[in-house]
Design a protein around this motif. Sequence first.
Motif, mmCIF file in Angstrom:
data_model
loop_
_atom_site.group_PDB
_atom_site.id
_atom_site.type_symbol
_atom_site.label_atom_id
_atom_site.label_comp_id
_atom_site.label_asym_id
_atom_site.label_seq_id
_atom_site.Cartn_x
_atom_site.Cartn_y
_atom_site.Cartn_z
ATOM 1 N N PHE A 112 0.826 -1.197 0.000
ATOM 2 C CA PHE A 112 0.000 0.000 0.000
ATOM 3 C C PHE A 112 0.870 1.262 0.000
ATOM 4 O O PHE A 112 1.916 1.301 0.665
ATOM 5 C CB PHE A 112 -0.902 0.050 1.240
ATOM 6 C CG PHE A 112 -2.031 -0.929 1.226
ATOM 7 C CD1 PHE A 112 -3.254 -0.597 0.653
ATOM 8 C CD2 PHE A 112 -1.877 -2.193 1.787
ATOM 9 C CE1 PHE A 112 -4.305 -1.500 0.649
ATOM 10 C CE2 PHE A 112 -2.926 -3.101 1.789
ATOM 11 C CZ PHE A 112 -4.146 -2.753 1.216
ATOM 12 N N SER A 113 0.436 2.267 -0.720
ATOM 13 C CA SER A 113 1.045 3.581 -0.584
ATOM 14 C C SER A 113 0.786 4.067 0.836
ATOM 15 O O SER A 113 -0.359 4.129 1.281
ATOM 16 C CB SER A 113 0.431 4.569 -1.578
ATOM 17 O OG SER A 113 0.635 5.898 -1.151
ATOM 18 N N ASP A 120 8.456 4.884 -3.372
ATOM 19 C CA ASP A 120 8.987 3.740 -2.623
ATOM 20 C C ASP A 120 8.441 3.653 -1.202
ATOM 21 O O ASP A 120 8.756 2.698 -0.478
ATOM 22 C CB ASP A 120 10.507 3.817 -2.554
ATOM 23 C CG ASP A 120 11.161 3.767 -3.928
ATOM 24 O OD1 ASP A 120 10.624 3.039 -4.798
ATOM 25 O OD2 ASP A 120 12.174 4.456 -4.130
ATOM 26 N N MET A 121 7.617 4.615 -0.817
ATOM 27 C CA MET A 121 7.096 4.639 0.551
ATOM 28 C C MET A 121 5.877 3.718 0.634
ATOM 29 O O MET A 121 4.725 4.145 0.651
ATOM 30 C CB MET A 121 6.721 6.062 0.968
ATOM 31 C CG MET A 121 6.564 6.242 2.466
ATOM 32 S SD MET A 121 6.062 7.934 2.892
ATOM 33 C CE MET A 121 6.755 8.089 4.535
ATOM 34 N N LYS A 122 6.174 2.431 0.696
ATOM 35 C CA LYS A 122 5.136 1.406 0.736
ATOM 36 C C LYS A 122 5.062 0.791 2.128
ATOM 37 O O LYS A 122 6.032 0.799 2.883
ATOM 38 C CB LYS A 122 5.429 0.306 -0.279
ATOM 39 C CG LYS A 122 5.547 0.788 -1.715
ATOM 40 C CD LYS A 122 4.219 1.263 -2.270
ATOM 41 C CE LYS A 122 4.346 1.603 -3.755
ATOM 42 N NZ LYS A 122 3.060 2.086 -4.301
ATOM 43 N N GLY A 123 3.900 0.228 2.439
ATOM 44 C CA GLY A 123 3.745 -0.401 3.738
ATOM 45 C C GLY A 123 2.440 -1.149 3.847
ATOM 46 O O GLY A 123 1.804 -1.488 2.843
ATOM 47 N N SER A 124 2.022 -1.395 5.076
ATOM 48 C CA SER A 124 0.783 -2.133 5.324
ATOM 49 C C SER A 124 -0.422 -1.225 5.132
ATOM 50 O O SER A 124 -0.295 -0.006 4.964
ATOM 51 C CB SER A 124 0.781 -2.670 6.762
ATOM 52 O OG SER A 124 0.565 -1.603 7.678
ATOM 53 N N TRP A 125 -1.605 -1.806 5.223
ATOM 54 C CA TRP A 125 -2.831 -1.020 5.068
ATOM 55 C C TRP A 125 -2.960 0.036 6.167
ATOM 56 O O TRP A 125 -3.627 1.057 5.980
ATOM 57 C CB TRP A 125 -4.059 -1.933 5.091
ATOM 58 C CG TRP A 125 -4.270 -2.662 6.395
ATOM 59 C CD1 TRP A 125 -3.845 -3.909 6.709
ATOM 60 C CD2 TRP A 125 -4.947 -2.167 7.555
ATOM 61 N NE1 TRP A 125 -4.202 -4.239 7.992
ATOM 62 C CE2 TRP A 125 -4.888 -3.192 8.540
ATOM 63 C CE3 TRP A 125 -5.607 -0.972 7.867
ATOM 64 C CZ2 TRP A 125 -5.467 -3.043 9.803
ATOM 65 C CZ3 TRP A 125 -6.176 -0.828 9.124
ATOM 66 C CH2 TRP A 125 -6.100 -1.860 10.071
ATOM 67 N N MET A 130 5.614 0.634 7.990
ATOM 68 C CA MET A 130 6.522 0.763 6.859
ATOM 69 C C MET A 130 7.780 -0.094 6.984
ATOM 70 O O MET A 130 8.283 -0.332 8.083
ATOM 71 C CB MET A 130 6.979 2.223 6.729
ATOM 72 C CG MET A 130 5.866 3.253 6.729
ATOM 73 S SD MET A 130 6.500 4.956 6.600
ATOM 74 C CE MET A 130 7.500 5.075 8.086
ATOM 75 N N GLY A 131 8.280 -0.502 5.831
ATOM 76 C CA GLY A 131 9.599 -1.084 5.737
ATOM 77 C C GLY A 131 9.755 -2.470 6.339
ATOM 78 O O GLY A 131 8.793 -3.109 6.759
ATOM 79 N N MET A 160 5.443 2.326 12.259
ATOM 80 C CA MET A 160 4.555 3.434 11.966
ATOM 81 C C MET A 160 5.413 4.689 11.880
ATOM 82 O O MET A 160 6.534 4.728 12.415
ATOM 83 C CB MET A 160 3.496 3.583 13.059
ATOM 84 C CG MET A 160 2.484 2.457 13.099
ATOM 85 S SD MET A 160 1.484 2.328 11.579
ATOM 86 C CE MET A 160 0.473 3.823 11.682
ATOM 87 N N PRO A 161 4.941 5.746 11.199
ATOM 88 C CA PRO A 161 5.752 6.968 11.105
ATOM 89 C C PRO A 161 6.236 7.492 12.453
ATOM 90 O O PRO A 161 7.375 7.954 12.567
ATOM 91 C CB PRO A 161 4.798 7.949 10.417
ATOM 92 C CG PRO A 161 3.964 7.075 9.529
ATOM 93 C CD PRO A 161 3.739 5.830 10.346
ATOM 94 N N SER A 162 5.415 7.409 13.487
ATOM 95 C CA SER A 162 5.839 7.878 14.811
ATOM 96 C C SER A 162 6.991 7.038 15.342
ATOM 97 O O SER A 162 7.921 7.570 15.958
ATOM 98 C CB SER A 162 4.660 7.857 15.792
ATOM 99 O OG SER A 162 4.095 6.561 15.875
#
Length: 328
Positions: free
Chosen positions: A138-139, A177-182, A186-187, A192-194
């Motif tokens: 997912f984006s 390239d910033m893909k991750g879960s629903w 990420m990565g 999570m971003p935090s």
Amino acid sequence: MAKNSAHLILFTLIGIFITAIASPGFAAKEPFDQWLAKLKTEAREGGISQTTLDSAFANVQLIEKVVKLDRKQPEVVQTFQEYMAQRLPQSLIDSGKAMLKENRTILEKVGQEFGVQPRFIVALWGVETRYGKYTGGFSVIDALTTLAYDNRRAEYFRKELLLALKILDDNHIELADMKGSWAGAMGQSQFMPSSFVNFAIDYDEDGRRDIWTTKADVFASAANYLSRSGWKDDQTWGREVTLPKGFDLSLIDLKIAKPMAEWEALGVRKADGSALPSRQLVGSLVQPKGGNGQTFLVYDNYRTILKWNRSTYFAMSVGHLADLIGDG
């Protein structure tokens, strides 16, 4: 006439109610364009560049599947034993041993620096993304925008979205390239971003905290998370134990902690029936739901794994995989 009108209104309201239940839809209270304009204003005021905002939202999409996944109530349909067998196949164990051997130099360096045994870094890597093979398609911007716009957990995901924009603005990753879960994890470490902002490490010092493709950054970031969350590298996570007949089941609670000698006096033994370790670690008894009474004596590191993911099954799978990988 009035009676018929009342019936018509009632049936209409019932129809709307049924439709709302049947379709996940969005719980947002304003049109998306208005909502997005306000978000961009907040982001700009927070220091995000206009260039980043323009690129991030140029083709942004609201993903209905993400809303459905967020609203779906998880049901435990597997026993603990079935879960463990499925999540820890022999292939994952064998790959874990190979990954530890292949990356031993950097893992030992990271492990020593952050105070985390390499086998646990590898185990988290394996349980989260199968050693980087499955990181989510997912984006992250689309997923977080969707969840921030949908009001169910809007405040939380709005903060995560703003942090994701900062990560882009700081050039740690390209938008494509910033893909991750629903949910926006990420990565290879599924941060999570935090978590990225708080714990991600640019270990190879190339100016980017790359948890997507740079193993050194992935390992150091995971180790930093554990270390700063209370990890103790002179301890393991726990072990399976047996209980005597008539054992007080009210003592099986993560909130109840006792030193080894006290559990020993209460008749608790290792799974093979032998005595507990002589070292007086403080532990708690846990029985995974759906585990048919299988019991574990867990230590502080188990609690630290729960900070990563508040799932008993997850924490158990990480601990078991680390044990099965061993020290190589």
